[in-house]
Motif scaffolding. Structure first.
Motif, short mmCIF file in Angstrom:
data_model
loop_
_atom_site.label_atom_id
_atom_site.label_comp_id
_atom_site.label_asym_id
_atom_site.label_seq_id
_atom_site.Cartn_x
_atom_site.Cartn_y
_atom_site.Cartn_z
N TRP A 179 11.08 -0.26 -6.36
CA TRP A 179 12.21 0.61 -6.69
C TRP A 179 11.75 2.04 -6.92
N ARG A 180 10.64 2.22 -7.66
CA ARG A 180 10.12 3.56 -7.90
C ARG A 180 9.78 4.24 -6.57
N ALA A 181 9.12 3.49 -5.69
CA ALA A 181 8.75 4.05 -4.39
C ALA A 181 10.00 4.39 -3.59
N ALA A 182 10.96 3.49 -3.55
CA ALA A 182 12.19 3.74 -2.79
C ALA A 182 12.91 4.97 -3.34
N LEU A 183 12.96 5.09 -4.66
CA LEU A 183 13.61 6.26 -5.28
C LEU A 183 12.85 7.53 -4.94
N THR A 184 11.52 7.49 -5.05
CA THR A 184 10.69 8.65 -4.72
C THR A 184 10.94 9.07 -3.27
N LEU A 185 10.93 8.10 -2.37
CA LEU A 185 11.15 8.40 -0.95
C LEU A 185 12.57 8.86 -0.70
N MET A 186 13.54 8.25 -1.39
CA MET A 186 14.94 8.62 -1.19
C MET A 186 15.19 10.07 -1.63
N ALA A 219 0.84 -1.20 0.00
CA ALA A 219 0.00 0.00 0.00
C ALA A 219 0.87 1.26 0.00
N ALA A 220 1.92 1.25 0.80
CA ALA A 220 2.84 2.40 0.84
C ALA A 220 3.51 2.59 -0.51
N VAL A 221 3.89 1.50 -1.14
CA VAL A 221 4.52 1.57 -2.46
C VAL A 221 3.56 2.21 -3.46
N ARG A 222 2.32 1.73 -3.51
CA ARG A 222 1.34 2.25 -4.47
C ARG A 222 1.14 3.75 -4.25
N LEU A 223 1.02 4.17 -2.99
CA LEU A 223 0.83 5.60 -2.71
C LEU A 223 2.03 6.42 -3.18
N ALA A 224 3.24 5.94 -2.88
CA ALA A 224 4.44 6.68 -3.29
C ALA A 224 4.54 6.77 -4.81
N VAL A 225 4.25 5.67 -5.50
CA VAL A 225 4.35 5.65 -6.96
C VAL A 225 3.26 6.52 -7.59
N GLY A 253 3.30 10.33 -4.87
CA GLY A 253 4.50 10.97 -4.36
C GLY A 253 4.75 10.68 -2.90
N ALA A 254 5.93 11.05 -2.44
CA ALA A 254 6.37 10.75 -1.08
C ALA A 254 5.47 11.37 -0.02
N GLU A 255 4.98 12.58 -0.27
CA GLU A 255 4.15 13.25 0.74
C GLU A 255 2.83 12.54 0.99
N ALA A 256 2.39 11.70 0.06
CA ALA A 256 1.12 10.97 0.21
C ALA A 256 1.26 9.76 1.14
N VAL A 257 2.49 9.39 1.47
CA VAL A 257 2.71 8.21 2.31
C VAL A 257 2.58 8.64 3.77
#
Length: 192
Positions: free
Chosen positions: A110-117, A21-27, A30-34
């Motif tokens: 990976w997309r989520a991790a990159l967005t968060l990073m 769920a966190a991944v889908r939100l980040a992708v 964006g990061a602020e949605a998590v």
């Protein structure tokens, strides 16, 4: 009573559901949605249930990054262990692992991790520390670090184009580029 009280307890499955769920939100947003509330809603769990596994947003983000990092590190270690040539070994492993196609779910992690990073200095520093450590192996093997850096940055470009979803390089040409990058890592020059 909610349905959660009637479900069998499966903590590992619930953790994966929350991370997904966190991944889908980040992708998607964006990061602020998590946020914990948004992740709980998306995962279909109570906020308390989420916090049982992830006490706060930092724990959730760290768990997502750790999952991605553990898989990446394991693949890098396997590539390096299989490579008999010490000179440029870390760079070759990085190129091979970083330019492999990712299944959709893994690509989303990976997309989520990159967005968060990109939004989180702590995660950027964790990644940077690993990169500095990885290059120590190539420095110790007296490889041409400038060439290896060029190879790594080119591999990053391929990796980022994959994550961004644009196909700038046709598949056959892409394979040629990866092969050329790997060949460059075998250069016998000493460091400058």
């Amino acid at each position: 009573m909610t349905l959660a009280h009637h479900r069998p307890k499966q903590p590992d499955l619930l953790r994966q559901q929350v991370l997904a769920a966190a991944v889908r939100l980040a992708v998607e947003k964006g990061a602020e949605a998590v946020t914990l509330d948004a992740v709980a809603r998306r995962a279909g769990v109570s906020k308390g249930g989420l916090q049982h596994h992830f006490p706060g947003k930092r724990a959730l983000i760290d768990a997502l990054f750790d999952r991605m990092w553990q898989r990446f590190s394991a693949e890098l270690a396997a590539e390096m262990a299989a490579d008999p040539e010490p000179r440029g070994r870390a760079a070759r492993a990085y190129i091979q692992v970083g330019t492999r196609g990712l299944p959709d779910e893994e690509g989303d992690f990976w997309r989520a991790a990159l967005t968060l990073m990109l939004a989180d200095p702590t995660l950027r520093e964790r990644w940077s520390a690993w990169v500095r450590q990885a290059w120590q192996a190539d420095l110790a093997a007296e490889a041409d670090v400038t060439t290896l850096l060029v190879c790594r940055l080119a591999a990053d470009g391929l990796w980022l184009s994959d994550l961004a979803g644009y196909d700038a390089v046709p598949p056959a040409r892409r394979a040629d580029v990866v092969q050329a990058l790997v060949a460059m890592t075998y250069a016998k020059e000493t460091p400058r």
